[in-house]
Enzyme design. Structure first.
Site, PDB file in Angstrom:
ATOM      1  N   TYR A 185       0.970  -1.046   0.107  1.00 58.22           N
ATOM      2  CA  TYR A 185      -0.395   0.021   0.218  1.00 58.22           C
ATOM      3  C   TYR A 185       0.700   1.135   0.142  1.00 58.22           C
ATOM      4  CZ  TYR A 185      -3.906   3.537   1.581  1.00 58.22           C
ATOM      5  OH  TYR A 185      -4.478   4.140   1.367  1.00 58.22           O
ATOM      6  N   GLU A 238     -32.514   0.842  14.579  1.00 57.76           N
ATOM      7  CA  GLU A 238     -30.877   1.197  14.539  1.00 57.76           C
ATOM      8  C   GLU A 238     -30.171   1.537  15.426  1.00 57.76           C
ATOM      9  OE1 GLU A 238     -30.717   3.412  11.379  1.00 57.76           O
ATOM     10  OE2 GLU A 238     -31.966   2.714   9.750  1.00 57.76           O
ATOM     11  N   LYS A 269     -28.766   4.042  18.302  1.00 59.51           N
ATOM     12  CA  LYS A 269     -28.996   5.516  17.607  1.00 59.51           C
ATOM     13  C   LYS A 269     -27.688   6.274  18.651  1.00 59.51           C
ATOM     14  CE  LYS A 269     -30.981  10.060  18.862  1.00 59.51           C
ATOM     15  NZ  LYS A 269     -30.239  10.293  19.540  1.00 59.51           N
ATOM     16  N   ARG A 276     -24.983  19.758  11.223  1.00 57.53           N
ATOM     17  CA  ARG A 276     -26.375  20.022  11.306  1.00 57.53           C
ATOM     18  C   ARG A 276     -26.714  20.812  11.430  1.00 57.53           C
ATOM     19  NH1 ARG A 276     -30.502  20.831  14.341  1.00 57.53           N
ATOM     20  NH2 ARG A 276     -31.962  19.259  13.678  1.00 57.53           N
TER      21      ARG A 276
HETATM   22  N1  LIG Z   1     -27.730   8.917  15.962  1.00 56.37           N
HETATM   23  C1  LIG Z   1     -28.093   7.868  15.117  1.00 56.37           C
HETATM   24  O1  LIG Z   1     -27.231   7.062  14.904  1.00 56.37           O
HETATM   25  C2  LIG Z   1     -29.363   8.210  14.022  1.00 56.37           C
HETATM   26  C3  LIG Z   1     -29.861   9.491  13.948  1.00 56.37           C
HETATM   27  C4  LIG Z   1     -30.491  10.015  13.101  1.00 56.37           C
HETATM   28  C5  LIG Z   1     -31.402  10.957  13.228  1.00 56.37           C
HETATM   29  O2  LIG Z   1     -31.518  11.722  13.399  1.00 56.37           O
HETATM   30  C6  LIG Z   1     -33.180  10.807  11.731  1.00 56.37           C
HETATM   31  C7  LIG Z   1     -33.244  12.668  11.426  1.00 56.37           C
HETATM   32  C8  LIG Z   1     -34.339  11.951  11.148  1.00 56.37           C
HETATM   33  F1  LIG Z   1     -35.309  12.926  10.820  1.00 56.37           F
HETATM   34  C9  LIG Z   1     -34.860  10.964  10.581  1.00 56.37           C
HETATM   35  C10 LIG Z   1     -34.152   9.611  10.519  1.00 56.37           C
HETATM   36  C11 LIG Z   1     -33.031   9.563  10.832  1.00 56.37           C
HETATM   37  O3  LIG Z   1     -32.242   8.371  11.586  1.00 56.37           O
HETATM   38  C12 LIG Z   1     -30.761   9.030  11.848  1.00 56.37           C
HETATM   39  N2  LIG Z   1     -31.057   7.327  12.047  1.00 56.37           N
HETATM   40  C13 LIG Z   1     -29.139   7.319  13.117  1.00 56.37           C
HETATM   41  N3  LIG Z   1     -29.440   5.659  13.360  1.00 56.37           N
END
Ligand SMILES: NC(=O)c1cc2c(=O)c3cc(F)ccc3oc2nc1N
Length: 331
Positions: A34, A112, A114, A135
């Site tokens: 690499y 998912e 957060k 953001r």
């Molecule tokens: N922090 C996160 O891991 C995370 C944050 C958001 C969002 O803030 C979010 C805001 C929206 F308006 C719509 C979907 C979203 O989906 C999201 N999905 C995630 N996994």
């Protein structure tokens, strides 16, 4: 082979090796190979500066020290998420949704983790990263493209043969806990103030004026939303498909996700991760529950502030460590 074609070939090879090493944790090339190819590309770019391309791996850390950041309007606004603090509130949200979509619709969810970091809005044109924005207030953010380019988990070029004209990606920049502790340890040794937590360290790093400092912090990134802005490109019809497509494009996508058919399985996902999250390498403050179907998301739309089709189910605040509580009681 013409030198330009050779330089492009070198870039593709280095990008593939980067992706395999960094995102698949499955190196396809020894480090010394690499490094040799990288130095060969660097030498050719010095010899033919007008053949340098913005997606070249040599261009990740560049642009000098910024005077400040330009405020730019998001092409697509970034909304915040409504919060639910327990499964009862989640059940109310689900009942409201079912009412809005009608009882004949079977609603499927994607759960998912957060990630507790900072949202970024990325724009790719013809497959090349052209802009990275914080953001901000959701409508406008700060253009921190040179800082975003240093994040190895963010591809400078989408890993696909015929990329759509424009792609908007949203995701979360974050610092793994170990990296956060290392940064604070180095700051302590230099007598600098410490960051309170990985999220603050991430936002402080993203707003650094010197990309070299950002590169040293080694920020990480999980992508979670994709908008394909190109009428004749195939676009995903569900959130689950979008996450798969993001991974194919070369993004790091959080693997701890699940398509759930019922409130019950959403609750099980939540309870599983409420227990297991201490074992993760990064901070999470809850689970994001989203309606999987884009058609249903479209039908539900947004309130003034939130999407109606997603909610953040928050983990209870961390327990105060018992020894600290004991001291409080004694005092
Ligand atoms: N922090 C996160 O891991 C995370 C944050 C958001 C969002 O803030 C979010 C805001 C929206 F308006 C719509 C979907 C979203 O989906 C999201 N999905 C995630 N996994």
């Amino acid at each position: 082979m013409k030198v330009e074609a050779w330089m492009n070939q070198l870039r593709r090879q280095l990008q593939r090796a980067n992706y395999a090493y960094y995102l698949q944790d499955d190196p396809i090339m020894q480090d010394e190979v690499y490094d040799r190819l990288y130095r060969e590309l660097q030498a050719l770019e010095e010899k033919y500066p007008d053949l340098v391309t913005p997606d070249s791996p040599t261009q990740r850390v560049g642009g000098g020290v910024a005077e400040g950041f330009v405020s730019v309007k998001h092409n697509i606004p970034l909304y915040s998420l409504e919060n639910a603090f327990d499964l009862g509130e989640l059940a109310q949200w689900v009942a409201r949704l079912q009412g809005q979509v009608g009882d004949d619709e079977t609603v499927e969810y994607v759960c998912e983790l957060k990630i507790d970091g900072n949202a970024l809005a990325l724009t790719y044109e013809d497959g090349v990263l052209v802009r990275g924005v914080t953001r901000g207030d959701g409508e406008t953010g700060e253009d921190i493209t040179n800082n975003v380019r240093t994040i190895r988990a963010i591809p400078l070029r989408l890993a696909m043969e015929n990329p759509p004209a424009r792609v908007e990606v949203r995701g979360e920049a974050f610092l793994p806990r170990q990296r956060f502790e290392k940064i604070n340890q180095m700051r302590q040794e230099k007598g600098e103030s410490l960051f309170a937590n990985p999220r603050n360290a991430t936002s402080g790093t993203l707003r650094q004026f010197d990309p070299k400092v950002v590169a040293q912090r080694q920020l990480d990134f999980f992508a979670y939303t994709l908008y394909v802005v190109d009428e004749n490109a195939e676009t995903p019809t569900t959130q689950a498909e979008s996450l798969e497509l993001l991974a194919e494009m070369g993004f790091q996508v959080n693997p701890q996700r699940e398509v759930c058919q019922s409130l019950k399985t959403v609750g099980e996902f939540f309870e599983t991760w409420e227990k297991k999250r201490a074992s993760l390498l990064y901070d999470t403050d809850g689970v994001v529950v989203k309606i999987n179907s884009y058609a249903l998301q479209e039908k539900l739309g947004f309130t003034q502030k939130f999407p109606r089709w997603a909610i953040a189910l928050k983990f209870p605040a961390e327990e105060v460590p018992t020894k600290l509580r004991a001291i409080t009681i004694n005092v």
